[in-house]
Design an enzyme around this catalytic site. Sequence first.
Site, mmCIF file in Angstrom:
data_model
loop_
_atom_site.group_PDB
_atom_site.id
_atom_site.type_symbol
_atom_site.label_atom_id
_atom_site.label_comp_id
_atom_site.label_asym_id
_atom_site.label_seq_id
_atom_site.Cartn_x
_atom_site.Cartn_y
_atom_site.Cartn_z
ATOM 1 N N ASP A 1 51.302 45.239 -59.512
ATOM 2 C CA ASP A 1 51.060 46.625 -59.913
ATOM 3 C C ASP A 1 49.712 47.046 -59.357
ATOM 4 O OD1 ASP A 1 51.331 49.100 -61.173
ATOM 5 O OD2 ASP A 1 52.072 48.223 -63.043
ATOM 6 N N HIS B 1 57.377 47.989 -60.752
ATOM 7 C CA HIS B 1 58.211 49.033 -61.374
ATOM 8 C C HIS B 1 58.441 50.200 -60.431
ATOM 9 C CE1 HIS B 1 54.901 51.896 -62.564
ATOM 10 N NE2 HIS B 1 54.188 50.788 -62.664
ATOM 11 N N HIS C 1 47.416 58.003 -61.411
ATOM 12 C CA HIS C 1 48.078 59.013 -62.251
ATOM 13 C C HIS C 1 47.715 60.436 -61.836
ATOM 14 C CE1 HIS C 1 49.598 56.420 -65.836
ATOM 15 N NE2 HIS C 1 49.690 55.775 -64.689
ATOM 16 N N GLU D 1 58.634 50.814 -67.060
ATOM 17 C CA GLU D 1 57.271 50.320 -67.228
ATOM 18 C C GLU D 1 56.328 51.411 -67.727
ATOM 19 O OE1 GLU D 1 53.124 49.201 -66.347
ATOM 20 O OE2 GLU D 1 54.248 50.961 -65.666
ATOM 21 N N GLU D 2 56.497 52.625 -67.229
ATOM 22 C CA GLU D 2 55.567 53.708 -67.581
ATOM 23 C C GLU D 2 55.616 54.087 -69.057
ATOM 24 O OE1 GLU D 2 53.171 54.713 -65.979
ATOM 25 O OE2 GLU D 2 53.548 54.564 -63.832
ATOM 26 N N ASP E 1 51.485 54.029 -57.651
ATOM 27 C CA ASP E 1 51.671 53.270 -58.885
ATOM 28 C C ASP E 1 53.101 53.562 -59.380
ATOM 29 O OD1 ASP E 1 51.622 52.173 -61.429
ATOM 30 O OD2 ASP E 1 50.294 53.719 -62.259
#
Length: 345
Positions: free
Chosen positions: A242, A71, A322, A222-223, A188
């Site tokens: 991922d 993604h 994150h 995706e998130e 990510d």
Amino acid sequence: MNLSINKEYLLKTAKEILSFDSPTGFCFDIMKTIAKRAEDFGYDFETNNKGCGIITIKGKSEEKVIGLSAHVDTLGAMVRSITSSGTLKFTLLGGPIVPTLDSEYCKIRTREGKIYTGTFLSTSASTHVYADSSSKKRDPENMEIRIDEVVKSKEDVDKLGICPGDFVFIDPKTTITESGFIKSRFIDDKGSVACLMGLLELFNREKIVPNYTVKILVSTYEEVGHGASYIPTDITEMIAVDMGCIGSDLSCTEYDVSICAKDSSGPYDYNMVTDLVNLSKKNDIKYAVDIYPFYGSDVGAALRGGNNIRGALIGPGVHASHGMERTHYNAFENTIKLLYAYLTK
């Protein structure tokens, strides 16, 4: 395994992709770059209705179609409201670790395309003024965005054209060190997108044809959980590429390709996971098998969307997900090697 992976191309591509602003729901510009790269290598590229890209690599056989996904959408924020003093309240896109946003630079994009710069700050931003400047909780209710314009009221901000619903881009601060570390927000999952571009470059340069047709889905939501909820109907098995998690009770490092046996949506396909482990052992690929309790992938979204597939999850090990993330070139290389081994076995 002796593969001639183009390190310079891979790292240059990673830095370019990481430098794009592409919070979930706003991936238009970066998808143009992905499309051009795929087409320059001679592969077909198409876009579905919600903006996900699909790259097709013709295989020796069409008996089955293998899907790969990564993604390109990232975490971000959006203007929620404008305060009477001319600062912005924000709402989150995805789940960034909010305390890491304190004092982070950002850009605000209006609907007309105008860009303004700003800074995420606590509402108790100064130690010389506020007794709770260090202890105040860092969350959206206690933070705001200071705009780098002469604004003293909501009306001043209105005149700039900034409105609720405008996207806020968080500065990724991408850095690649001489020792091979990639430091940035949003590795990510742009790190995995770079790995897939590196795989395309390898296939094109070495004239490699996979055993079966491969369709690469570059997803854009995706998130927020539905990136690959719809995939091409001819895909029979799918590997989400991922990030691999690093931390307590996990064996993955920044140098490994992670193979996930189970995440919050349940176990991945047993036979696919076994194949990936055995291929790693056979080809001396540095890997780790882990279970991720707070994680979901495009394969999970595809399965929840009713797609009739088997699924697995691999990717480069990434530290501090994150937040301010970091990985190493070796993790990229090991990821590409495992994908190559799987597609040519």
